[in-house]
Scaffold this motif. Structure first.
Motif, PDB file in Angstrom:
ATOM      1  N   ASP A  79       9.271   7.852  11.800  1.00  0.00           N
ATOM      2  CA  ASP A  79       8.346   6.858  11.244  1.00  0.00           C
ATOM      3  C   ASP A  79       8.661   6.525   9.786  1.00  0.00           C
ATOM      4  OD1 ASP A  79       7.111   6.854  13.680  1.00  0.00           O
ATOM      5  OD2 ASP A  79       5.385   8.060  13.058  1.00  0.00           O
ATOM      6  N   LEU A  80       9.440   7.360   9.109  1.00  0.00           N
ATOM      7  CA  LEU A  80       9.815   7.049   7.722  1.00  0.00           C
ATOM      8  C   LEU A  80      10.868   5.943   7.657  1.00  0.00           C
ATOM      9  CD1 LEU A  80       9.773  10.556   6.041  1.00  0.00           C
ATOM     10  CD2 LEU A  80       8.518   8.538   5.273  1.00  0.00           C
ATOM     11  N   LEU A  81      11.570   5.712   8.751  1.00  0.00           N
ATOM     12  CA  LEU A  81      12.552   4.610   8.764  1.00  0.00           C
ATOM     13  C   LEU A  81      11.808   3.287   8.542  1.00  0.00           C
ATOM     14  CD1 LEU A  81      14.747   5.652  11.827  1.00  0.00           C
ATOM     15  CD2 LEU A  81      15.265   5.957   9.398  1.00  0.00           C
ATOM     16  N   GLY A  82      12.310   2.473   7.626  1.00  0.00           N
ATOM     17  CA  GLY A  82      11.662   1.195   7.336  1.00  0.00           C
ATOM     18  C   GLY A  82      10.611   1.260   6.244  1.00  0.00           C
ATOM     19  N   LYS A  83      10.245   2.463   5.792  1.00  0.00           N
ATOM     20  CA  LYS A  83       9.333   2.602   4.652  1.00  0.00           C
ATOM     21  C   LYS A  83      10.124   2.430   3.361  1.00  0.00           C
ATOM     22  CE  LYS A  83       5.649   4.094   7.068  1.00  0.00           C
ATOM     23  NZ  LYS A  83       5.936   3.486   8.387  1.00  0.00           N
ATOM     24  N   VAL A  84       9.422   2.200   2.266  1.00  0.00           N
ATOM     25  CA  VAL A  84      10.086   2.008   0.971  1.00  0.00           C
ATOM     26  C   VAL A  84       9.771   3.180   0.056  1.00  0.00           C
ATOM     27  CG1 VAL A  84       9.997   0.634  -1.150  1.00  0.00           C
ATOM     28  CG2 VAL A  84      10.306  -0.493   1.052  1.00  0.00           C
ATOM     29  N   ILE A  85      10.798   3.688  -0.613  1.00  0.00           N
ATOM     30  CA  ILE A  85      10.584   4.690  -1.665  1.00  0.00           C
ATOM     31  C   ILE A  85      10.767   4.004  -3.013  1.00  0.00           C
ATOM     32  CG2 ILE A  85      13.002   5.488  -1.466  1.00  0.00           C
ATOM     33  CD1 ILE A  85      11.845   8.264  -2.433  1.00  0.00           C
ATOM     34  N   PRO A 112       0.823  -1.222   0.000  1.00  0.00           N
ATOM     35  CA  PRO A 112       0.000   0.000   0.000  1.00  0.00           C
ATOM     36  C   PRO A 112       0.853   1.267   0.000  1.00  0.00           C
ATOM     37  CG  PRO A 112      -0.754  -1.548   1.673  1.00  0.00           C
ATOM     38  CD  PRO A 112       0.528  -2.103   1.124  1.00  0.00           C
ATOM     39  N   LYS A 113       0.394   2.254  -0.755  1.00  0.00           N
ATOM     40  CA  LYS A 113       1.060   3.568  -0.754  1.00  0.00           C
ATOM     41  C   LYS A 113       0.815   4.286   0.563  1.00  0.00           C
ATOM     42  CE  LYS A 113       1.067   5.381  -5.467  1.00  0.00           C
ATOM     43  NZ  LYS A 113       0.479   6.421  -6.323  1.00  0.00           N
ATOM     44  N   MET A 135       6.507  17.226  -6.449  1.00  0.00           N
ATOM     45  CA  MET A 135       5.618  16.138  -6.847  1.00  0.00           C
ATOM     46  C   MET A 135       4.740  15.707  -5.683  1.00  0.00           C
ATOM     47  SD  MET A 135       8.104  13.816  -9.201  1.00  0.00           S
ATOM     48  CE  MET A 135       6.762  13.100 -10.131  1.00  0.00           C
ATOM     49  N   ASP A 136       3.512  15.335  -5.971  1.00  0.00           N
ATOM     50  CA  ASP A 136       2.592  14.784  -4.981  1.00  0.00           C
ATOM     51  C   ASP A 136       2.910  13.292  -4.840  1.00  0.00           C
ATOM     52  OD1 ASP A 136       0.386  13.436  -3.820  1.00  0.00           O
ATOM     53  OD2 ASP A 136      -0.936  15.117  -4.324  1.00  0.00           O
ATOM     54  N   LEU A 137       3.437  12.907  -3.703  1.00  0.00           N
ATOM     55  CA  LEU A 137       3.974  11.550  -3.542  1.00  0.00           C
ATOM     56  C   LEU A 137       2.899  10.492  -3.354  1.00  0.00           C
ATOM     57  CD1 LEU A 137       7.049  12.388  -1.290  1.00  0.00           C
ATOM     58  CD2 LEU A 137       6.984  12.028  -3.759  1.00  0.00           C
ATOM     59  N   TYR A 138       1.634  10.905  -3.279  1.00  0.00           N
ATOM     60  CA  TYR A 138       0.556   9.904  -3.275  1.00  0.00           C
ATOM     61  C   TYR A 138      -0.019   9.742  -4.678  1.00  0.00           C
ATOM     62  CZ  TYR A 138      -3.496   7.165  -1.999  1.00  0.00           C
ATOM     63  OH  TYR A 138      -4.419   6.158  -1.928  1.00  0.00           O
ATOM     64  N   GLU A 162       4.278   1.327   2.388  1.00  0.00           N
ATOM     65  CA  GLU A 162       4.440   0.664   3.681  1.00  0.00           C
ATOM     66  C   GLU A 162       5.446  -0.469   3.505  1.00  0.00           C
ATOM     67  OE1 GLU A 162       3.071   1.844   6.214  1.00  0.00           O
ATOM     68  OE2 GLU A 162       1.415   3.044   5.408  1.00  0.00           O
ATOM     69  N   TYR A 163       6.188  -0.781   4.545  1.00  0.00           N
ATOM     70  CA  TYR A 163       7.090  -1.920   4.442  1.00  0.00           C
ATOM     71  C   TYR A 163       7.250  -2.574   5.818  1.00  0.00           C
ATOM     72  CZ  TYR A 163      10.934  -4.842   2.819  1.00  0.00           C
ATOM     73  OH  TYR A 163      11.719  -5.917   2.484  1.00  0.00           O
ATOM     74  N   LYS A 164       7.944  -1.911   6.743  1.00  0.00           N
ATOM     75  CA  LYS A 164       8.038  -2.457   8.098  1.00  0.00           C
ATOM     76  C   LYS A 164       8.135  -1.312   9.090  1.00  0.00           C
ATOM     77  CE  LYS A 164      13.020  -3.131   7.646  1.00  0.00           C
ATOM     78  NZ  LYS A 164      14.076  -4.142   7.543  1.00  0.00           N
TER      79      LYS A 164
END
Length: 200
Positions: free
Chosen positions: A22-28, A4-5, A147-150, A159-161
């Motif tokens: 909270d961005l740590l562990g997310k995926v770009i 999920p985005k 850019m709108d990142l959604y 989402e990732y961990k």
DNA sequence: TAGGTGATCTTG
DNA sequence: AAGATCACCTAT
């Protein structure tokens, strides 16, 4: 494969330090001309316009460059430093409150061959470990500012961990000595023990 | 540890 | 219009 985005509400929280953690562990993910690359975020820094001398939008300074800071959270902020390197940030907080999170390092996940070719370097530990290396590997430049990142189908977050608090290391930010007492703020975060960090 | 690089901002 | 500065990287 795709997760999920991350929704814009995530970035519109008022505490930029919490968003940076909270961005740590997310995926770009970036996907330019069918070249898809992704990476797990391992290191971030928070910048806050109202009180932080290190922030480009300190005291709500309005210039051409800082315009995107005054939009609501969820947009990219990309600029060039030292004539060579692009820095990728995510704008946070509500409209008119100019905060941002700098992405400093990440762990390669998908499209590793593409990232190696952009970096002209194969060692995974050196691909994305530093803010300039990160943008080069992901193919991010100033044309990706605002850019709108959604909504974007070229640059987005997934989402990732979730990294527990006891696995997050905190330190002062890098390369902002000009910020006087604000250089001491503990606003840099990274995943303890990760091999994918810009500095020990 | 030093130097390259050019956009951006400030001063005059 | 010019000069200073800069959220870095690579190689010696």
């Amino acid at each position: 494969m795709r997760r999920p985005k991350i929704k814009s509400e995530f970035y519109r929280r008022t505490n930029v330090v919490a968003v940076a953690r909270d961005l740590l562990g997310k995926v770009i993910v970036t996907n330019f001309n069918g070249q898809l690359t992704s990476a797990i975020i391992t290191e971030t820094e928070a910048y806050s316009g109202h009180l932080d001398k290190a922030c480009h939008a300190y005291l709500s300074r309005h210039t051409e460059r800082t315009r995107i800071f005054f939009e609501e959270g969820g947009y990219s902020y990309v600029y060039m430093v030292y004539g060579i390197h692009f820095m990728f940030n995510i704008i946070t907080n509500t409209k008119g409150n100019p905060d941002a999170v700098l992405i400093r390092s990440a762990e390669p996940l998908e499209g590793i061959d593409i990232m190696q070719s952009r970096r002209k370097l194969t060692n995974l530990r050196h691909l994305l470990t530093g803010p300039g290396k990160f943008t080069q590997a992901m193919g991010l430049t100033k044309m990706h500012n605002g850019m709108d990142l959604y909504e974007s189908d070229e640059v987005w977050m997934e989402e990732y961990k979730t990294i527990p608090d006891d696995e997050i290391f905190t330190s002062t930010r890098i390369g902002i000595d000009y910020a006087e007492e604000d250089a001491l703020l503990p606003w840099r975060f990274y995943i303890t023990g990760s091999d994918y960090i810009s500095k020990r």
